[in-house]
Every structure is written in C-alpha cells, then in structure tokens.
Design an enzyme around this catalytic site. Structure first.
Site, mmCIF file in Angstrom:
data_model
loop_
_atom_site.group_PDB
_atom_site.id
_atom_site.type_symbol
_atom_site.label_atom_id
_atom_site.label_comp_id
_atom_site.label_asym_id
_atom_site.label_seq_id
_atom_site.Cartn_x
_atom_site.Cartn_y
_atom_site.Cartn_z
ATOM 1 N N ASP B 105 0.842 -1.195 0.000
ATOM 2 C CA ASP B 105 0.000 0.000 0.000
ATOM 3 C C ASP B 105 0.881 1.250 0.000
ATOM 4 O OD1 ASP B 105 -1.961 1.874 0.314
ATOM 5 O OD2 ASP B 105 -2.909 0.933 2.037
ATOM 6 N N HIS B 107 -0.539 4.436 0.041
ATOM 7 C CA HIS B 107 -1.305 5.602 0.482
ATOM 8 C C HIS B 107 -0.670 6.177 1.751
ATOM 9 C CE1 HIS B 107 -4.198 3.417 -2.016
ATOM 10 N NE2 HIS B 107 -4.632 4.627 -2.318
ATOM 11 N N SER B 158 -4.074 -5.374 2.087
ATOM 12 C CA SER B 158 -2.848 -5.159 2.870
ATOM 13 C C SER B 158 -3.074 -5.394 4.361
ATOM 14 C CB SER B 158 -2.311 -3.729 2.652
ATOM 15 O OG SER B 158 -1.702 -3.642 1.384
#
Lengths: 462, 218
Positions: B105, B107, B158
């Site tokens: 991930d 983000h 995730s």
C-alpha cells in the site's frame, strides 16, 4: 502541433524529469504552488458554505484557469523515481482536444453512453454502483446481483472481496492476481444472471494493485475491453509504476480506463479552494500523462473522509462546473457518504452529494459509500437504486436550484457527520433469499423519496 | 542577551511557521542564555504544538503546515537533547513510535496525518514511509527501542500484513514489549480487537488519545 507524450515518452520522463523528494513535494512544492495560484487568480476564501452548490460560473472558470496553470507548473510526482513528469502547454491542450467527449461502456442494449455534460444538462449522468465496500464471500454474489438488477444503476462496480475461498488475500502477491480473475469472472456471471449481459462495468476493485488488474482486465471471462479499467493513484498529483503498469496493461488490451485520484481538503492542497484547483490539475494531467478515457475531479475532506459537508459539496460543485464548462472530457466525481443502510441520513447524504454533482455537469458518478465504506457488508441494492434515481433525476436541475435543495437537506444530516449512524448490514437490511429490502428499509426509502420529489427533484413517482 | 519571553516568542513563531533553521537557532540562543531545556519544552514547545494540533482540527492550518511544524520542533529537540542529563532517552518524548503504511500500500496521507499529530503532541515518531514489510516494522521497533508500532492501510488486501506483525510478535515472545496500534480506511475497532492489536484510532486525533492511553497502562 505537439501531440501529448506517448507511453514510451512518459516512461522516459519518469526517469529523466526533475528530481524532487516526496516530502518536498508534499510539504513545499504542492502547497506553495497552490497558494500562488489562489493568490494570482483571487480565489482564496471564495468557498461559500452558505451556498453549498456554487452557481457563479465565472468563478468556476477562474478555478479552471488556475487548475490548468497548476497542471503545467507541477506535473505528476513519481514515487518510485522521485522525478517529476511534466507536460508542455501544447501537449496538455492537445491531450484535452483529443480526449473523448463520449464513451460507450458495455455492450449492446445493456451498455451506457457516457457523454460530456454541462451544468444543468438534461442528459442523464451515468450511475455506477457501488464503491468498494468489503463483502464477505457469502454475501458478495447476492449483493452484487441485487445491485445489477436495479435498473437505475447504469454501470456495475460492486464491492470488494476480502477472502478467496476462505483465504485472506495479500496485496502484491499471486493471491491478488487470482482474486482479480475470480472477482471479474463472478462479476460477468452476475451481470448475465441479472439479465443484463452487456451491462458495462468498472474493475477490479477487490484487488487494486497491478496484480489484481493483470488477473481481472482483458482476461478471457473477466472484465472486457468494453468495460473500464479502474486506475487509482495517490494524492496529491502523485503516480507510481503501479499506476503505469495498469495504464500500459489497459492499452495493451485495447481497453478503456477510468483514472482517478482525490484531492484532500485539509491535506497538501490546503483549503477547499486549493483542493479544487489540485483536483482540476490532477484530472487534466490524467489525460495528458495517463491517456485517460473518462474520469477526474475527486475531492474528499480529511476531517470526515467524506465530501457531503458544506465545504465538500461546494468544492465538488466548482470542480464539476469548471471541467464541464472548459473541456469536453467526461468527468467522474464521487459523493462520499458516512451513514449506513436503513438510515434516512444515508439517503439525504446521497441526494445532496450526487445531486450537486449531477446538476454541476459531471458525466458519471460512482457510489454510494454507505457507512463510509468501512464496514463489511454494509451496502444494499436499495441505496444503489436511490443513487441511480438521483443521478438521472437531478440531471437537468440548475446548480442554483440544487443549491436551494442542499440548504434543505444539509440540516437533516450535517450534525451527525462526525459520529454517523452506520445502520445495518445487508443481512439485516434485506430478506437475503428473496433479495428484497425489509419493510423498515423500504419505508425509509419511500418517505425520503417523497421528500425529494417535494423538494423539486423530479424522481419517478412510485 | 534575549529574555525568556523574547526567546519564547521567537521559538514559538519559528515552530508555528515550520522554519526549522530558525527554530534551531533560537534553541541555541536559549541554551546560551542558560534556559533549562526542560523549561523550553514545557513552556514553549508543548503549548505551541498543542495549539498547532488544535488549529489543524479546526482546518485553520493544513497538513503541510503541521508536518513542517513537527519538523521544526524536532530541530529544537536536536539542539536541546545533548544538553540534558544523561540517561533520559528523549527530552520531550511521551513515547517513541514507529509508524508506516503496510506492505502493498502506497497511500500515505492518513499515515502522515497521524504521524504529524503524534509529533505535535509530544511523541517521538520514526516514520518508515509506505509499503513497509512486516519485518521492517519489527526491525525498526527493536533498533529504536520503540514503545509503539503504528500501522496504517487503505487497502483490504494489505490488512493481513498487520496481522503478520502481531503474529511474529507473539511467536517471538515480544508481544508485551511493543504496543501495536492500527488504523486506516478498512480498519475498524472490532477488527483491531479481533486480531489482537492494542489500540485503534479512527482518526489522527483519536490516535493521539489511544497512544497516550496505551503508554499510561505500561
């Protein structure tokens, strides 16, 4: 004439562009350039929370100009190489010139023609349902079938699977490649079962890394190239090789893509006005750098991870109007709700958010994000029906009229945005065997729909 | 020689505007003027950072400003740290936290919000970035002698990596050594409890409250 860069040139620029660390990008480059644009164009503190749906089109046009200049100034930051991919004015102008103004998604009579729209345009904004709310394996086929059967839903996205035959799926592993394929296969099968085999789709939401897309998009029995490949990338104005893997895979398949990244009110772009120009810049660059087919224009508010509050609605309206009035692209904008199924609040939040987007000229909207998208199986076909109905019925309403409607709707839910009622999961909101809403949920839907008709949203009578 | 009030005003201003060079310079002035490092923290840095956190919650300032203010405060600590008595791990730290977005991930906005809010509330934060594999969390926590491991994810696929960290902690008998906090889009309090995390924050402000609570219990 300088054509937009082809994918080879984009890849080259990811290695040769100006060096900038992500930290510098986030804390200095983006905020500095946004502040400069707001000042240059006199846009600071123009957010009017008393009028949550903007109807000053001259203001929207100034935001567009600022967003266009921001796109040229910044470009996209590449996380993997810490380089910046920039485009020239001519490249950006030509990318927008050659971007499609209409796109047919799906096949035959079940497909949907998405068209560029303008504020108040009566051509219906396309409804895509739902967002990627997690579904258990047992409920996924039922919820998705229920959504696909709703005729107000034009295009199917559906929820996300979190397990595959009981096994947890790990990001970036072969599990994702397999889940992508299984999700896509089930998705197509469900569209057939719903009697809409040619219904358009967006995928793959269950596995959003490149592995998920490799398994799902363009594979035999999976998402077709007449469907849209889902390509999400990080904010603000950042891409990575994962994004480009998906772009290249879609191009290799001869498919179409929906590229999106949200700008955050309170985040790197700062105030609502900053988020608007960042969102416009991000949308424009997606056509020049990622060869986007449809999309662009997302905004969330970091305080709620939603956008149906006053600042969020205002920002959505200005962004949609700016893109609608100054380009011929098919924009895609999401309204993010926080309340859950079997609450009137969810429907009010959908009506305000989706209504603003439709009235402001977006071409397509995906939703709903019931219960903020946080809770497993907290999504039902009924709120998808309601969202589709609002998408279509609010198309044709002027932004000024929608502003008055929002003023009526906001007091019904805004106090609860921080602590929303997350409602009930699908299993409690529906008769699962008959795929019908419970009487309680149906009653709420009918009551709110009647209120919307009374407020002036021309939804079909019962 | 500047008075304490003048130093306080200059340092507060430098931290609030995220000017790390100026903040460090004022910190050196404070030492030269014989101001106790502890007093600098308690009477200047802590209230300034608290005000910054509150202003972010009210959206009077935004994430970049908060991140830069946290960096400026770190610059002050770097100057003051050598001047304090031997044996204290950190001048102002309410606790040491390693934080990152888990494997698969990329983000980072939510994780950065939490990291900055923790920093402006007096925690020492080691930010491991995004796409952090489970063993990297554990290595960093051991090396830095962290109190808390904080993990974020926006992707459902995730989430299992968070469980991996908890699993390895159990297997290695280090479960009590580090507290584990989780957060992010698909994470809920129920899920956090189910997998055995010690805490869950639904947003950056709550993460601070939870971190304080976890360390009080120790």
């Amino acid at each position: 004439m300088r054509n937009p860069p082809d994918i080879i040139e984009v890849l080259a620029r990811t290695q040769s562009g100006e060096y900038c660390t992500t930290k510098d990008w986030d804390t200095r480059r983006v905020p500095g350039a946004v502040r400069q644009m707001l000042q240059k164009h006199g846009l600071a503190k123009t957010c009017d929370t008393q009028n949550p749906c903007n109807y000053d089109f001259e203001l929207a046009d100034r935001f567009y100009q600022a967003g266009f200049e921001l796109a040229l100034e910044l470009g996209y930051h590449v996380l993997d190489t810490q380089r910046t991919v920039k485009v020239s004015r001519e490249e950006l102008q030509n990318a927008l010139k050659y971007a499609p103004s209409q796109v047919f998604v799906g096949e035959g009579k079940d497909g949907t023609l998405i068209k560029h729209r303008t504020p108040g345009d009566p051509y219906p904004m396309a409804s895509v349902c739902s967002l990627g709310i997690t579904n258990s394996e047992a409920m996924f086929p039922l919820i998705t079938l229920g959504i696909a059967r709703e005729r107000a839903v034009d295009i199917l996205e559906a929820g996300s699977l979190i397990t595959l035959r009981g096994h947890e799926v790990l990001s970036g592993t072969p599990w994702e490649t397999l889940l992508g394929y299984e999700h896509a296969r089930m998705h197509l099968d469900i569209r057939r079962k719903a009697g809409r085999p040619g219904m358009g789709a967006i995928g793959c939401i269950s596995a959003v890394t490149e592995y998920g897309q490799f398994g799902a998009y363009g594979t035999p029995g999976g998402f077709r190239t007449t469907d849209l490949a889902l390509i999400l990338f990080p904010s603000e104005l950042k891409i990575d090789y994962r994004t480009l893997h998906k772009v290249i895979h879609t191009l290799n398949c001869g498919g179409m893509m929906k590229c999106d990244s949200p700008s955050m009110i309170g985040g790197m772009a700062g105030p609502p006005e900053g988020a608007v120009i960042c969102s416009i810049a991000c949308a424009l660059l997606s056509y020049a750098i990622l060869q986007n087919t449809v999309g662009g224009g997302e905004i969330y508010d970091v305080r709620y991870l939603a956008n149906v509050n006053r600042e969020g609605l205002w920002a959505l309206s200005v962004t949609a109007q700016a893109l609608a009035r100054n380009t011929h692209i098919c924009s895609h904008i999401i309204a993010n709700q926080v309340s859950g199924p079997v609450t009137a609040s969810l429907l009010y939040e959908i009506a305000a958010g989706v209504g603003v987007i439709a009235a402001s000229g977006a071409s397509m909207s995906t939703g709903p994000r019931s219960a903020g998208g946080k809770l497993n199986d907290h999504i039902t076909p009924l709120e998808c029906r309601f969202m589709g109905e609002i998408c279509h019925a609010a198309s044709g309403i002027s932004p000024q009229h929608m502003n008055e409607i929002c003023k009526e709707l906001l007091p019904k839910y805004e106090d609860r945005l921080k602590n929303p009622d997350v409602g009930k999961p699908f299993q409690e909101a529906y008769n699962v065997e008959r795929l019908e809403p419970t009487a309680e949920w149906e009653d709420i839907y009918r009551r709110v729909k009647a209120e919307m008709i009374q407020l002036g949203i021309p939804m079909d009578e019962f | 020689m500047k008075t304490f009030e003048e130093i306080a005003e200059a340092m507060s201003q430098a931290v609030a505007t995220g000017d790390d060079t100026q903040a460090a310079a004022v910190a050196r002035e404070a030492l030269a003027a014989g101001v106790e490092p502890q007093r600098v923290f308690e009477q200047i840095i802590a209230p300034t950072l608290t005000e910054i956190g509150d202003r972010f919650q009210r959206l009077e300032i935004f994430l970049p400003e908060m991140m830069m203010a946290a960096d400026a405060a770190k610059a002050v600590f770097a100057v003051l740290q050598p001047a304090i008595e031997f044996g204290k791990t950190s001048l102002a730290s309410q606790g040491r936290i390693v934080i990152g977005t888990v494997a698969g991930d990329v983000h980072d906005i939510g994780k950065n919000m939490v990291a900055s809010m923790l920093e402006v509330n007096g925690f020492e934060v080691i930010n491991l970035g995004c796409d952090v594999p489970p063993d990297a969390f554990l290595r960093a926590a051991r090396e830095k002698q962290a109190d808390i491991i904080a993990m974020s994810s926006l992707l459902t696929t995730s989430l299992p990596y968070m469980k991996d960290v908890l699993e390895v902690l159990r297997e290695s008998g280090e479960q009590g050594r580090f507290k584990v906090m989780v957060g992010g889009g698909p994470v809920t309090a129920e899920w956090a409890q189910q997998v055995g995390a010690d805490g869950y924050g639904k947003d950056a402000a709550e993460a601070v409250t939870i971190a304080r609570r976890l360390l009080q219990r120790q």
